[in-house]
Design a protein around this motif. Structure first.
Motif, mmCIF file in Angstrom:
data_model
loop_
_atom_site.group_PDB
_atom_site.id
_atom_site.type_symbol
_atom_site.label_atom_id
_atom_site.label_comp_id
_atom_site.label_asym_id
_atom_site.label_seq_id
_atom_site.Cartn_x
_atom_site.Cartn_y
_atom_site.Cartn_z
ATOM 1 N N GLU A 55 55.413 14.497 -50.647
ATOM 2 C CA GLU A 55 54.247 13.630 -50.620
ATOM 3 C C GLU A 55 54.700 12.198 -50.392
ATOM 4 O O GLU A 55 55.532 11.681 -51.148
ATOM 5 N N CYS A 108 54.953 21.894 -47.055
ATOM 6 C CA CYS A 108 53.977 20.933 -46.552
ATOM 7 C C CYS A 108 54.512 19.522 -46.746
ATOM 8 O O CYS A 108 55.186 19.225 -47.741
ATOM 9 N N SER A 110 52.791 15.717 -46.850
ATOM 10 C CA SER A 110 51.494 15.049 -46.859
ATOM 11 C C SER A 110 51.674 13.541 -46.951
ATOM 12 O O SER A 110 52.577 13.049 -47.623
ATOM 13 N N TYR A 119 47.624 16.367 -44.362
ATOM 14 C CA TYR A 119 48.515 17.475 -44.695
ATOM 15 C C TYR A 119 49.112 18.029 -43.407
ATOM 16 O O TYR A 119 48.373 18.422 -42.497
#
Length: 222
Positions: A55, A108, A110, A119
């Motif tokens: 993230e 992922c 993001s 995302y």
């Protein structure tokens, strides 16, 4: 760096002698560049995969970020007034790791802004090709994402795949970490959500138009 933070989570069960050094490389190279948090999780073993989630948290809205991007995706320094958002170290570190090993995988990545979360799903080579393409394209088509009655997207999910379900219906899905999409998929469809995620539409990226088709994550309908 007061305006950027990076949070990384990975499966402890996927750690090996070959990939633990890359975790330490990330920590060493980025700890002085960002607010950095790296933690293992208890996810089940899955073929030695890390299923790394990353993230990138930025203290500005996506529109401001798009406005100040220069020269595509070579993020030497992104400047807002007197504040600097330096993304080049992030791209440099993860690109080096991707080019040096095949034992480095993602679930992922993001990018979290004040108004929107982007995302980007995929397993391999996200920083060396797919994220570069995705954010560069986002910069070019962002102004087309606003809908008069709904505003700008609350979430953008990339990529979305068009499939035919077992009833013969056309559906738009993202398989999350279950599939390593090649670059072609990132060029086709993106998922958009508005109104705190309550309204879903699909972006046909090649035509650069929003179509009235809902999308889902694959686990949601299986």
């Amino acid at each position: 760096m007061d305006y950027a933070a990076i949070k990384i989570s990975y499966k402890q069960s996927g750690i090996s002698e070959k990939n633990i050094k890359f975790i330490e490389q990330v920590r060493s190279e980025l700890k002085d560049k960002y607010i950095l948090n790296i933690r293992p999780n208890s996810g089940p073993q899955a073929g030695g995969l890390l299923d790394l989630t990353l993230e990138v948290i930025l203290n500005l809205d996506l529109k401001a970020f798009i406005t100040i991007l220069r020269d595509g995706l070579i993020f030497d320094t992104v400047i807002r007034g007197k504040d600097s958002f330096i993304l080049k170290p992030l791209f440099d570190t993860f690109s080096k790791i991707e080019l040096s090993t095949r034992r480095w995988d993602y679930s992922c990545v993001s990018f979290i802004f004040d108004d929107t979360i982007v995302y980007i799903y995929g397993i391999e080579n996200l920083f060396t090709s797919k994220i570069y393409f995705t954010l560069n394209k986002l910069q070019k088509i962002y102004n087309k994402l606003e809908i008069a009655q709904h505003g700008l997207p609350y979430q953008i999910v990339i990529p979305i795949e068009q499939q035919i379900d077992n009833k013969g219906n056309k559906v738009f899905l993202n398989d999350e970490h279950l599939k390593d999409y090649n670059l072609e998929y990132y060029e086709n469809y993106w998922g958009l959500s508005y109104e705190l995620g309550n309204i879903k539409k699909t972006l046909d990226l090649r035509k650069e138009i929003i179509i009235e088709e809902e999308w889902n994550l694959a686990w949601y309908i299986n």
